[in-house]
Scaffold this motif. Structure first.
Motif, PDB file in Angstrom:
ATOM      1  N   MET A 105       0.718  -0.955  -0.397  1.00 28.15           N
ATOM      2  CA  MET A 105      -0.523   0.534   0.265  1.00 28.15           C
ATOM      3  C   MET A 105       0.970   1.137  -0.029  1.00 28.15           C
ATOM      4  O   MET A 105       1.175   1.345   0.672  1.00 28.15           O
ATOM      5  CB  MET A 105      -0.891  -0.157   1.453  1.00 28.15           C
ATOM      6  CG  MET A 105      -1.796  -1.442   1.470  1.00 28.15           C
ATOM      7  SD  MET A 105      -2.716  -1.116   3.068  1.00 28.15           S
ATOM      8  CE  MET A 105      -1.811  -2.262   3.229  1.00 28.15           C
ATOM      9  N   ALA A 156      -0.208   3.745  -1.871  1.00 26.15           N
ATOM     10  CA  ALA A 156      -1.761   5.148  -2.166  1.00 26.15           C
ATOM     11  C   ALA A 156      -0.619   6.225  -0.725  1.00 26.15           C
ATOM     12  O   ALA A 156      -0.974   5.591   0.425  1.00 26.15           O
ATOM     13  CB  ALA A 156      -2.528   4.826  -1.918  1.00 26.15           C
ATOM     14  N   VAL A 202      -3.213   7.643   0.802  1.00 25.93           N
ATOM     15  CA  VAL A 202      -4.776   7.866   0.434  1.00 25.93           C
ATOM     16  C   VAL A 202      -5.095   9.108   1.305  1.00 25.93           C
ATOM     17  O   VAL A 202      -4.852   8.896   2.955  1.00 25.93           O
ATOM     18  CB  VAL A 202      -5.506   6.611   1.553  1.00 25.93           C
ATOM     19  CG1 VAL A 202      -6.826   6.635   1.635  1.00 25.93           C
ATOM     20  CG2 VAL A 202      -4.586   5.462   1.077  1.00 25.93           C
ATOM     21  N   PRO A 233     -11.844   5.992   5.826  1.00 21.85           N
ATOM     22  CA  PRO A 233     -11.404   3.939   6.275  1.00 21.85           C
ATOM     23  C   PRO A 233      -9.787   4.109   5.825  1.00 21.85           C
ATOM     24  O   PRO A 233      -9.882   4.509   5.676  1.00 21.85           O
ATOM     25  CB  PRO A 233     -12.521   3.152   5.020  1.00 21.85           C
ATOM     26  CG  PRO A 233     -12.505   4.534   4.252  1.00 21.85           C
ATOM     27  CD  PRO A 233     -13.196   5.459   4.743  1.00 21.85           C
ATOM     28  N   ILE A 244      -7.880   1.865   4.916  1.00 21.43           N
ATOM     29  CA  ILE A 244      -8.220   0.446   3.977  1.00 21.43           C
ATOM     30  C   ILE A 244      -6.553  -0.076   4.890  1.00 21.43           C
ATOM     31  O   ILE A 244      -7.494  -1.568   4.952  1.00 21.43           O
ATOM     32  CB  ILE A 244      -7.421   0.976   2.527  1.00 21.43           C
ATOM     33  CG1 ILE A 244      -8.450   2.197   2.507  1.00 21.43           C
ATOM     34  CG2 ILE A 244      -7.111  -0.127   1.597  1.00 21.43           C
ATOM     35  CD1 ILE A 244      -8.116   2.500   0.818  1.00 21.43           C
ATOM     36  N   ALA A 245      -5.253  -0.061   5.512  1.00 25.07           N
ATOM     37  CA  ALA A 245      -4.462  -0.703   5.295  1.00 25.07           C
ATOM     38  C   ALA A 245      -5.029  -1.414   6.662  1.00 25.07           C
ATOM     39  O   ALA A 245      -5.049  -3.251   7.345  1.00 25.07           O
ATOM     40  CB  ALA A 245      -3.118  -0.223   5.873  1.00 25.07           C
ATOM     41  N   GLY A 285       2.894  -1.418   4.341  1.00 24.31           N
ATOM     42  CA  GLY A 285       2.547  -0.335   4.142  1.00 24.31           C
ATOM     43  C   GLY A 285       3.667   0.680   3.718  1.00 24.31           C
ATOM     44  O   GLY A 285       5.384   0.228   4.296  1.00 24.31           O
ATOM     45  N   PHE A 286       3.211   1.551   4.218  1.00 26.90           N
ATOM     46  CA  PHE A 286       4.129   3.084   3.781  1.00 26.90           C
ATOM     47  C   PHE A 286       3.815   4.264   4.815  1.00 26.90           C
ATOM     48  O   PHE A 286       2.793   3.755   5.268  1.00 26.90           O
ATOM     49  CB  PHE A 286       4.093   3.581   2.349  1.00 26.90           C
ATOM     50  CG  PHE A 286       5.227   2.733   1.320  1.00 26.90           C
ATOM     51  CD1 PHE A 286       4.765   2.171   0.674  1.00 26.90           C
ATOM     52  CD2 PHE A 286       6.406   3.806   1.198  1.00 26.90           C
ATOM     53  CE1 PHE A 286       5.167   1.542  -0.278  1.00 26.90           C
ATOM     54  CE2 PHE A 286       6.582   2.938  -0.268  1.00 26.90           C
ATOM     55  CZ  PHE A 286       5.892   2.276  -0.557  1.00 26.90           C
ATOM     56  N   LYS A 309       2.134   2.568  13.745  1.00 30.34           N
ATOM     57  CA  LYS A 309       1.596   1.727  11.826  1.00 30.34           C
ATOM     58  C   LYS A 309       1.690   0.845  11.755  1.00 30.34           C
ATOM     59  O   LYS A 309       0.501  -0.039  11.352  1.00 30.34           O
ATOM     60  CB  LYS A 309       1.866   2.763  11.324  1.00 30.34           C
ATOM     61  CG  LYS A 309       1.185   4.277  11.194  1.00 30.34           C
ATOM     62  CD  LYS A 309       1.397   5.194   9.868  1.00 30.34           C
ATOM     63  CE  LYS A 309       1.078   6.781  10.678  1.00 30.34           C
ATOM     64  NZ  LYS A 309       1.473   7.540   9.181  1.00 30.34           N
ATOM     65  N   LYS A 330      -2.086  -1.696  12.176  1.00 28.10           N
ATOM     66  CA  LYS A 330      -2.197  -2.122  11.072  1.00 28.10           C
ATOM     67  C   LYS A 330      -2.318  -3.054  10.743  1.00 28.10           C
ATOM     68  O   LYS A 330      -2.813  -3.966   9.093  1.00 28.10           O
ATOM     69  CB  LYS A 330      -1.780  -1.318  10.269  1.00 28.10           C
ATOM     70  CG  LYS A 330      -2.207   0.487   9.772  1.00 28.10           C
ATOM     71  CD  LYS A 330      -1.774   0.885   9.046  1.00 28.10           C
ATOM     72  CE  LYS A 330      -2.069   3.293   9.258  1.00 28.10           C
ATOM     73  NZ  LYS A 330      -2.962   3.960   8.342  1.00 28.10           N
TER      74      LYS A 330
HETATM   75  O1  C5P Z   1      -2.179   6.284   8.911  1.00 26.92           O
HETATM   76  P1  C5P Z   1      -1.251   6.593   7.536  1.00 26.92           P
HETATM   77  O2  C5P Z   1      -1.594   7.412   6.296  1.00 26.92           O
HETATM   78  O3  C5P Z   1       0.390   8.038   7.702  1.00 26.92           O
HETATM   79  O4  C5P Z   1      -0.053   5.596   7.417  1.00 26.92           O
HETATM   80  C1  C5P Z   1       0.391   5.055   5.897  1.00 26.92           C
HETATM   81  C2  C5P Z   1      -0.203   3.509   4.981  1.00 26.92           C
HETATM   82  O5  C5P Z   1      -1.420   3.486   5.619  1.00 26.92           O
HETATM   83  C3  C5P Z   1       0.184   3.741   3.905  1.00 26.92           C
HETATM   84  O6  C5P Z   1       0.314   2.265   3.549  1.00 26.92           O
HETATM   85  C4  C5P Z   1      -1.254   4.059   3.830  1.00 26.92           C
HETATM   86  O7  C5P Z   1      -1.819   3.426   1.694  1.00 26.92           O
HETATM   87  C5  C5P Z   1      -1.956   3.508   4.228  1.00 26.92           C
HETATM   88  N1  C5P Z   1      -3.271   3.775   3.952  1.00 26.92           N
HETATM   89  C6  C5P Z   1      -4.650   3.310   4.680  1.00 26.92           C
HETATM   90  N2  C5P Z   1      -5.591   4.022   4.467  1.00 26.92           N
HETATM   91  C7  C5P Z   1      -5.862   4.919   5.035  1.00 26.92           C
HETATM   92  C8  C5P Z   1      -5.045   5.815   5.129  1.00 26.92           C
HETATM   93  C9  C5P Z   1      -3.414   5.296   5.295  1.00 26.92           C
HETATM   94  O8  C5P Z   1      -4.767   2.036   3.797  1.00 26.92           O
HETATM   95  N3  C5P Z   1      -6.876   5.749   5.022  1.00 26.92           N
END
Ligand code: C5P
Length: 401
Positions: A273, A275, A277, A305, A307-308, A322-323, A337, A341
């Motif tokens: 992941m 993205a 988001v 939401p 997603i991760a 994740g990133f 995180k 996650k």
């Molecule tokens: O919590 P944060 O946004 O900093 O975490 C980053 C990681 O979580 C990334 O891998 C990002 O793609 C994912 N993410 C997600 N859904 C969100 C926010 C972040 O999957 N709403």
């Protein structure tokens, strides 16, 4: 001798940059490769086949009807043995023939016979290179996973300035080496990568978004594809050029991204992941463009939401990566995180650091795994960061955790 045991067919066409191909043949031999040169008739008008024969230390194939004494047609024998076909320089003519499956001489016949990766380095006059039919042919080759070493800009042999110069031998050599040495350790694996920003709409014309270019995620998708995986790339509206060979699913909002990933998650082995988001979206969507009526405008936001996190709760056999794009307390935040996650690996980067973060071609990341191991990587291209992440994923799969 990094190319020891590699059988390379070097296709040579009649471009004026042909002398660079002699240098390339010599460099490949020095690195231990077995080089088999196939020349077009036009190429032989510019350089004697004997030069390639001496440099490559192998016979040069010029003609399908006048070669070899074996029962097996020589182009099939070569094609069966080859680990890579590289055509350097590649003229508009060979590009057009390949894009249309034409096999009317030794090289074009070899090109339709091989079942190994193909790389071509086009070189021609700028107008020829920009010609819409040539471009359409190149695009067709790209879509069929043929690697194209794009020509460079500069003074051309024909007296023009512009794009069309054969790229440097070092660049071509590096790309060939990458193809030949990339392990196929994700063969049979299904990988999903999220990339780019999301857009959270206020009204039909306005949205909240962020600076993500999509480059990091695209690099991961491309690297996974090169390592043999079947890749689905779920991308927000990114500015980077998407890689070929992957299935691209375009989305705009976080909710669409979530839906797209949930759709494939159960049949996926690895999720990366990358993205960016949006954490929040406007609480209400105005179907009409919001009017400029008040001096101040407050837009209430609600949480998207995570997603991760939702995948973390749902995951069974999947490895999730994740990133963490941070501007302070990088490792602490990333570690938090990773746990929240339920990720197997997180790539933490300080987006304010020079050479890291959004839009650029490089990144500086620290990889933290679920066992708490921390691996700080130096400044690397996003492509190399992508491979380092996948190296760790492969190691986890092999060790079963
Ligand atoms: O919590 P944060 O946004 O900093 O975490 C980053 C990681 O979580 C990334 O891998 C990002 O793609 C994912 N993410 C997600 N859904 C969100 C926010 C972040 O999957 N709403």
């Amino acid at each position: 001798m990094e190319l020891q045991n590699q059988e390379i067919i070097l296709g040579v066409t009649g471009g004026i940059a042909i002398h660079k191909s002699l240098d390339l043949a010599s460099q490949l031999v020095k690195r231990g490769a077995s080089v088999h040169v196939v020349m077009t008739e036009h190429a032989t008008r510019l350089v004697q086949p004997m030069q390639f024969q001496v440099i490559s230390r192998n016979p040069v194939l010029l003609d399908l009807f006048n070669s070899g004494s074996d029962w097996k047609p020589v182009h099939i024998d070569l094609a069966d043995r080859a680990n890579l076909l590289a055509i350097v320089p590649a003229t508009a003519n060979i590009v057009g023939k390949m894009a249309n499956g034409i096999a009317d001489d030794a090289l074009s016949t070899v090109a339709v016979s091989v079942h190994c990766p193909i790389l071509i380095a086009p070189a021609m006059n700028g107008y020829m290179y920009q010609n819409p039919f040539v471009q359409a042919n190149l695009q067709k080759l790209r879509e069929h996973d043929i690697e194209i070493v794009e020509p460079a800009s500069g003074a051309l042999a024909c007296g023009y300035e512009g794009v069309g110069r054969l790229n440097e031998v070092d660049v071509i050599l590096e790309r060939m080496t990458q193809i030949l040495t990339t392990p196929k350790d994700l063969q049979g694996k299904r990988v999903v990568v999220t990339a780019g920003p999301t857009r959270e709409y206020l009204d039909p014309v306005r949205f909240i978004s962020n600076r993500s270019s999509g480059k990091m995620g695209y690099a991961v998708a491309e690297a996974a594809h090169r390592r043999g995986a079947t890749v689905i790339l779920i991308s927000g509206p990114a500015t980077a050029e998407p890689p070929t060979g992957v299935e691209l699913r375009n989305v705009e909002t976080a909710l669409e991204m979530q839906e797209a990933i949930l759709d494939v998650f159960d049949q996926t082995d690895i999720v990366v992941m990358a993205a960016a988001v949006a954490d929040y979206r406007p609480q209400a969507f105005s179907h009409q463009k919001i009017k400029k009526t008040t001096d101040q405008l407050t837009i209430p936001l609600e949480k998207n939401p995570d997603i991760a996190q939702s995948l973390g709760q749902r995951k069974a056999h999947q490895i999730t990566v994740g990133f963490a794009a941070e501007t302070s307390d990088l490792l602490e935040n990333a570690q938090r995180k990773l746990v929240a996650k339920n990720l197997d690996l997180i790539a933490a980067n300080d987006v304010l650091a020079e050479g890291a973060g959004f839009e650029g071609d490089t990144n500086i990341v620290t990889l933290i795994d679920h066992a708490g191991n921390c691996q700080q990587l130096p400044l690397l291209s996003k492509r190399d960061v992508a491979h380092r992440i996948l190296d760790r994923v492969v190691a986890m799969m092999q060790s079963g955790n």
